[in-house]
Design an enzyme around this catalytic site. Structure first.
Site, PDB file in Angstrom:
ATOM      1  N   TYR A 141       0.818  -1.213   0.000  1.00 44.35           N
ATOM      2  CA  TYR A 141       0.000   0.000   0.000  1.00 44.35           C
ATOM      3  C   TYR A 141       0.856   1.269   0.000  1.00 44.35           C
ATOM      4  O   TYR A 141       0.370   2.355  -0.308  1.00 44.35           O
ATOM      5  CB  TYR A 141      -0.953   0.031   1.204  1.00 44.35           C
ATOM      6  CG  TYR A 141      -2.066  -1.005   1.130  1.00 44.35           C
ATOM      7  CD1 TYR A 141      -2.256  -1.779  -0.005  1.00 44.35           C
ATOM      8  CD2 TYR A 141      -2.937  -1.199   2.192  1.00 44.35           C
ATOM      9  CE1 TYR A 141      -3.252  -2.723  -0.086  1.00 44.35           C
ATOM     10  CE2 TYR A 141      -3.950  -2.140   2.126  1.00 44.35           C
ATOM     11  CZ  TYR A 141      -4.104  -2.901   0.987  1.00 44.35           C
ATOM     12  OH  TYR A 141      -5.110  -3.831   0.905  1.00 44.35           O
ATOM     13  N   LYS A 192       3.444 -15.496   1.756  1.00 40.65           N
ATOM     14  CA  LYS A 192       3.393 -16.267   0.518  1.00 40.65           C
ATOM     15  C   LYS A 192       4.835 -16.553   0.107  1.00 40.65           C
ATOM     16  O   LYS A 192       5.298 -16.170  -0.974  1.00 40.65           O
ATOM     17  CB  LYS A 192       2.624 -15.429  -0.539  1.00 40.65           C
ATOM     18  CG  LYS A 192       2.285 -16.160  -1.800  1.00 40.65           C
ATOM     19  CD  LYS A 192       1.186 -17.188  -1.656  1.00 40.65           C
ATOM     20  CE  LYS A 192       0.955 -17.913  -2.960  1.00 40.65           C
ATOM     21  NZ  LYS A 192       0.134 -19.125  -2.827  1.00 40.65           N
ATOM     22  N   ASP A 224      -3.027 -18.241   1.028  1.00 40.82           N
ATOM     23  CA  ASP A 224      -4.180 -18.922   0.429  1.00 40.82           C
ATOM     24  C   ASP A 224      -4.710 -20.016   1.356  1.00 40.82           C
ATOM     25  O   ASP A 224      -5.920 -20.146   1.569  1.00 40.82           O
ATOM     26  CB  ASP A 224      -3.838 -19.487  -0.972  1.00 40.82           C
ATOM     27  CG  ASP A 224      -2.478 -20.165  -1.029  1.00 40.82           C
ATOM     28  OD1 ASP A 224      -1.682 -20.015  -0.082  1.00 40.82           O
ATOM     29  OD2 ASP A 224      -2.202 -20.871  -2.019  1.00 40.82           O
ATOM     30  N   ASP A 248      -5.449  -6.967   5.509  1.00 37.40           N
ATOM     31  CA  ASP A 248      -6.661  -6.238   5.128  1.00 37.40           C
ATOM     32  C   ASP A 248      -7.751  -7.239   4.747  1.00 37.40           C
ATOM     33  O   ASP A 248      -8.896  -7.167   5.207  1.00 37.40           O
ATOM     34  CB  ASP A 248      -6.309  -5.324   3.931  1.00 37.40           C
ATOM     35  CG  ASP A 248      -7.390  -4.310   3.637  1.00 37.40           C
ATOM     36  OD1 ASP A 248      -8.406  -4.299   4.346  1.00 37.40           O
ATOM     37  OD2 ASP A 248      -7.220  -3.527   2.682  1.00 37.40           O
ATOM     38  N   ASP A 252     -11.036  -8.775   7.394  1.00 38.67           N
ATOM     39  CA  ASP A 252     -12.444  -8.593   7.020  1.00 38.67           C
ATOM     40  C   ASP A 252     -13.155  -9.941   6.947  1.00 38.67           C
ATOM     41  O   ASP A 252     -14.317 -10.067   7.348  1.00 38.67           O
ATOM     42  CB  ASP A 252     -12.559  -7.891   5.666  1.00 38.67           C
ATOM     43  CG  ASP A 252     -12.626  -6.378   5.827  1.00 38.67           C
ATOM     44  OD1 ASP A 252     -12.296  -5.883   6.931  1.00 38.67           O
ATOM     45  OD2 ASP A 252     -12.992  -5.685   4.863  1.00 38.67           O
TER      46      ASP A 252
END
Ligand code: NAD
Length: 359
Positions: A141, A192, A224, A248, A252
């Site tokens: 980000y 990852k 994943d 993020d 959620d």
């Protein structure tokens, strides 16, 4: 010694839910002599209306001198047509950056009384108590270079950079280990590393610092698989630590396991322990002013503040126990209401008063 709390109620339902949190703090101050004093400031649309900007430098200065900050929510349709640079949400980004709030704590707690609200089977989620620690000021980000460029063949190409330095990984890692030490002493680091070099470094740093926290069991999961495990068997996790982008999305997803956004608190901390505490939800303009918003996410944000910034864990325990008792009695705001004989629908203020009464 007194503690200074800055209240930033913000917009929409913000003032309604922060008013209930204040009642709770007043009660604890009186009952447990906490010595919490507060000042109030503006953030978001209300600050734009008063000062032309979503957050003034003076308010940031007051925040820096405070022991903790409690935020309601910002934003609303009134300010949606403004230029992006002065929208209410910019106030949030400015305070996070200004205070270097690099560690975002997002608990997903499901009170057994509300297990029916989840989209997963009751037995998979009842008593869920999971903490996601998300790195908040680095990663893709913020990474440079970023942009949209035009290639030689005339096609446009968008690009961003996922970048983490060892020190950034180490500080969020240590923070997560310390939180795991205060809980069930299990930490799952999510990245990852099979594909991304930045994730390989992340894993290496987590392994290195783990030696300083021998009482905490560390495991690694690819993001994943972590997403799959979260919806398959979420109760296997105690604390998860991950980067900005992965956090993020996963936080959620974990929030939705609990079924009600009106119940979820969050914290953002810097390296000195200064924290900003806020409900996960937004300013809910659709219900603002109607007296029906659920104040529990904000009241539970006060609980986190007492635990993580003010070191008042007895008072924090008193809040979680009071919220549990209120739910046991069947009191529900509209967002968590179900039409059953033992359940009573209450307003925002009635819910706040009920928590205070239990305290
Ligand atoms: P929202 O979280 O405000 O609302 C989503 C839905 O959940 C709405 O139906 C709302 O009524 C309901 N809801 C939210 N909080 C509730 C509560 N405490 N009790 C009962 N119901 C509740 O998200 P949105 O509608 O996407 O955004 C509304 C505004 O909030 C926008 O301007 C957005 O930018 C802003 N926002 C602010 C924050 C923040 O301040 N941290 C976070 C997200 C969105």
């Amino acid at each position: 010694m007194s503690k200074n709390l800055l209240l930033l109620a913000g917009d929409g339902i913000g003032p309604e839910i922060v008013a209930e949190a204040k009642k709770v703090i007043d009660k604890l101050n009186q009952k447990m002599s906490l010595g919490i004093e507060y000042s109030e400031g503006l953030i978001g649309g209300c600050s734009i209306d008063a000062h032309g900007v979503p957050l003034t430098d003076e308010t940031i200065d007051i925040a820096k001198k405070s022991d903790a900050i409690l935020l309601g929510a910002v934003g609303g349709p009134k300010w949606d047509t403004l230029e992006r640079a002065i929208r209410p949400e910019k106030g949030l980004l400015k305070i996070r950056a200004g205070l270097d709030l690099f560690s975002n704590l997002r608990p997903a707690i499901l009170y057994p009384q509300l297990a029916d609200a989840s989209s997963l089977k009751k037995e998979l989620v009842a008593d869920l108590d999971l903490m996601i620690v998300r790195e908040l000021t680095g990663g893709i980000y913020f990474g440079e270079p970023r942009g949209v460029r035009t290639l030689e063949n005339g096609e446009r190409q968008g690009y961003n950079t996922m970048v983490y330095s060892e020190s950034e990984i180490e500080r969020i890692g240590r923070n997560a280990f310390e939180i795991a030490q205060k809980r069930d002493k299990r930490l799952c680091s999510v990245e990852k590393a099979n594909v991304l070099e930045v994730s390989g470094l992340w894993r290496e740093v987590m392994e290195r610092i783990a030696k300083d926290y021998s009482d905490v069991a560390l495991e690694h999961l690819y993001v994943d698989n972590a997403a799959m495990q979260l919806v398959r068997a979420p109760k296997q996790f105690d604390v998860m630590v991950t980067s900005n982008l992965f956090g993020d999305i996963l936080s959620d997803c974990a929030a939705m396991l609990t079924g009600s956004i009106g119940m979820l608190p969050s914290a953002s901390l810097n390296s000195e322990g200064l924290g900003m505490y806020e409900p996960v939800h937004g300013s809910a303009p659709d219900i603002a002013g109607k007296g029906i918003a659920n104040p529990l996410a904000t009241i539970l944000s006060v609980e986190m503040m007492l635990r993580y910034s003010l070191n008042m864990s007895d008072a924090a325990d008193a809040i979680s126990s009071a919220v549990g008792k209120v739910l046991d009695k069947g009191l529900r705001t509209a967002d968590i209401y179900s039409d059953e004989v033992s359940i009573t629908k209450v307003s925002t203020t009635e819910m706040g008063d009920a928590v205070v009464a239990e305290l």
